[in-house]
Design a protein around this motif. Sequence first.
Motif, PDB file in Angstrom:
ATOM      1  N   LEU A  44       0.831  -1.210   0.000  1.00 37.41           N
ATOM      2  CA  LEU A  44       0.000   0.000   0.000  1.00 37.41           C
ATOM      3  C   LEU A  44       0.864   1.257   0.000  1.00 37.41           C
ATOM      4  N   GLU A  45       1.955   1.221   0.735  1.00 32.76           N
ATOM      5  CA  GLU A  45       2.868   2.367   0.780  1.00 32.76           C
ATOM      6  C   GLU A  45       3.412   2.656  -0.614  1.00 32.76           C
ATOM      7  N   SER A  46       3.774   1.611  -1.325  1.00 30.94           N
ATOM      8  CA  SER A  46       4.328   1.763  -2.669  1.00 30.94           C
ATOM      9  C   SER A  46       3.321   2.386  -3.627  1.00 30.94           C
ATOM     10  N   VAL A  47       2.109   1.892  -3.635  1.00 29.00           N
ATOM     11  CA  VAL A  47       1.112   2.419  -4.560  1.00 29.00           C
ATOM     12  C   VAL A  47       0.682   3.830  -4.144  1.00 29.00           C
ATOM     13  N   LEU A  48       0.638   4.110  -2.858  1.00 32.43           N
ATOM     14  CA  LEU A  48       0.313   5.461  -2.394  1.00 32.43           C
ATOM     15  C   LEU A  48       1.415   6.441  -2.811  1.00 32.43           C
ATOM     16  N   ASP A  49       2.666   6.021  -2.681  1.00 33.00           N
ATOM     17  CA  ASP A  49       3.786   6.858  -3.132  1.00 33.00           C
ATOM     18  C   ASP A  49       3.668   7.163  -4.625  1.00 33.00           C
ATOM     19  N   GLU A  50       3.332   6.134  -5.399  1.00 36.08           N
ATOM     20  CA  GLU A  50       3.194   6.306  -6.842  1.00 36.08           C
ATOM     21  C   GLU A  50       2.056   7.271  -7.168  1.00 36.08           C
ATOM     22  N   LEU A  51       0.952   7.152  -6.456  1.00 35.31           N
ATOM     23  CA  LEU A  51      -0.187   8.047  -6.672  1.00 35.31           C
ATOM     24  C   LEU A  51       0.193   9.490  -6.342  1.00 35.31           C
ATOM     25  N   ILE A  52       0.874   9.693  -5.227  1.00 37.96           N
ATOM     26  CA  ILE A  52       1.286  11.047  -4.832  1.00 37.96           C
ATOM     27  C   ILE A  52       2.277  11.620  -5.833  1.00 37.96           C
ATOM     28  N   ASP A  53       3.265  10.822  -6.220  1.00 34.50           N
ATOM     29  CA  ASP A  53       4.269  11.297  -7.174  1.00 34.50           C
ATOM     30  C   ASP A  53       3.632  11.689  -8.504  1.00 34.50           C
ATOM     31  N   TYR A  54       2.713  10.855  -8.982  1.00 34.96           N
ATOM     32  CA  TYR A  54       2.104  11.153 -10.272  1.00 34.96           C
ATOM     33  C   TYR A  54       1.161  12.347 -10.174  1.00 34.96           C
ATOM     34  N   ALA A  55       0.424  12.460  -9.084  1.00 35.61           N
ATOM     35  CA  ALA A  55      -0.455  13.629  -8.909  1.00 35.61           C
ATOM     36  C   ALA A  55       0.374  14.910  -8.893  1.00 35.61           C
ATOM     37  N   THR A  56       1.515  14.882  -8.212  1.00 34.37           N
ATOM     38  CA  THR A  56       2.394  16.051  -8.153  1.00 34.37           C
ATOM     39  C   THR A  56       2.900  16.406  -9.546  1.00 34.37           C
ATOM     40  N   TYR A  57       3.328  15.397 -10.304  1.00 35.98           N
ATOM     41  CA  TYR A  57       3.781  15.612 -11.678  1.00 35.98           C
ATOM     42  C   TYR A  57       2.645  16.197 -12.525  1.00 35.98           C
ATOM     43  N   HIS A  58       1.470  15.595 -12.418  1.00 37.15           N
ATOM     44  CA  HIS A  58       0.325  16.050 -13.207  1.00 37.15           C
ATOM     45  C   HIS A  58      -0.026  17.501 -12.873  1.00 37.15           C
ATOM     46  N   PHE A  59      -0.056  17.829 -11.596  1.00 39.22           N
ATOM     47  CA  PHE A  59      -0.388  19.197 -11.209  1.00 39.22           C
ATOM     48  C   PHE A  59       0.638  20.180 -11.776  1.00 39.22           C
ATOM     49  N   ALA A  60       1.901  19.808 -11.745  1.00 42.76           N
ATOM     50  CA  ALA A  60       2.940  20.681 -12.301  1.00 42.76           C
ATOM     51  C   ALA A  60       2.713  20.893 -13.795  1.00 42.76           C
ATOM     52  N   GLN A  61       2.330  19.839 -14.509  1.00 43.65           N
ATOM     53  CA  GLN A  61       2.037  19.952 -15.934  1.00 43.65           C
ATOM     54  C   GLN A  61       0.850  20.890 -16.174  1.00 43.65           C
ATOM     55  N   GLU A  62      -0.193  20.713 -15.377  1.00 42.90           N
ATOM     56  CA  GLU A  62      -1.358  21.597 -15.522  1.00 42.90           C
ATOM     57  C   GLU A  62      -0.972  23.042 -15.229  1.00 42.90           C
ATOM     58  N   GLU A  63      -0.130  23.252 -14.244  1.00 45.87           N
ATOM     59  CA  GLU A  63       0.253  24.610 -13.865  1.00 45.87           C
ATOM     60  C   GLU A  63       1.050  25.294 -14.977  1.00 45.87           C
ATOM     61  N   VAL A  64       1.913  24.543 -15.662  1.00 43.56           N
ATOM     62  CA  VAL A  64       2.634  25.090 -16.807  1.00 43.56           C
ATOM     63  C   VAL A  64       1.638  25.459 -17.905  1.00 43.56           C
ATOM     64  N   LEU A  65       0.680  24.581 -18.144  1.00 43.68           N
ATOM     65  CA  LEU A  65      -0.344  24.841 -19.156  1.00 43.68           C
ATOM     66  C   LEU A  65      -1.157  26.083 -18.793  1.00 43.68           C
ATOM     67  N   MET A  66      -1.550  26.218 -17.528  1.00 44.00           N
ATOM     68  CA  MET A  66      -2.330  27.385 -17.104  1.00 44.00           C
ATOM     69  C   MET A  66      -1.569  28.677 -17.365  1.00 44.00           C
ATOM     70  N   GLU A  67      -0.274  28.648 -17.060  1.00 41.41           N
ATOM     71  CA  GLU A  67       0.548  29.842 -17.299  1.00 41.41           C
ATOM     72  C   GLU A  67       0.651  30.123 -18.798  1.00 41.41           C
ATOM     73  N   LYS A  68       0.855  29.077 -19.572  1.00 43.04           N
ATOM     74  CA  LYS A  68       1.018  29.223 -21.019  1.00 43.04           C
ATOM     75  C   LYS A  68      -0.198  29.869 -21.665  1.00 43.04           C
TER      76      LYS A  68
END
Length: 142
Positions: A44-68
């Motif tokens: 569970l720790e592993s999959v939770l880490d993966e979910l958090i890491d990917y959500a963080t990556y996704h949010f960063a991508q959206e934030e770049v898009l919002m600025e663009k």
Amino acid sequence: MPIVTWDGSLAVGHEMIDQHHEHLVELLNKTYDEFCEKKSKQSLESVLDELIDYATYHFAQEEVLMEKVAFPATEEHLAEHAFFIRRIGEIQKEFLAGTNAISLEIITFLKDWLVQHISQKDCDLGAYATAHGGSPVIIDLD
């Protein structure tokens, strides 16, 4: 059985965002499956880490898009991202410390937040970005 089914109702019409959301749904479903199968804390720790890491990556991508595209609701959208990252960080910290187990309540919170955010905030972003020249491809953060 998945807790969320990826289908057209969650698509926002922007290729990058939709690809990311589909993967987030997969990770949420994986978390739910591991919870239902009573997998080990390490699993569970592993999959939770993966979910958090990917959500963080996704949010960063959206934030770049919002600025663009100069998205007008950027501040509100960023506040929602910050809330989610803060809350899931608290969940992870409590889980790792052994003070709180992953529960159906936590998984339901994650599902409800994700579906609500996609269907409301990200639909607005997807439509605005598409209408204002936001690239439908993945943005390089480097």
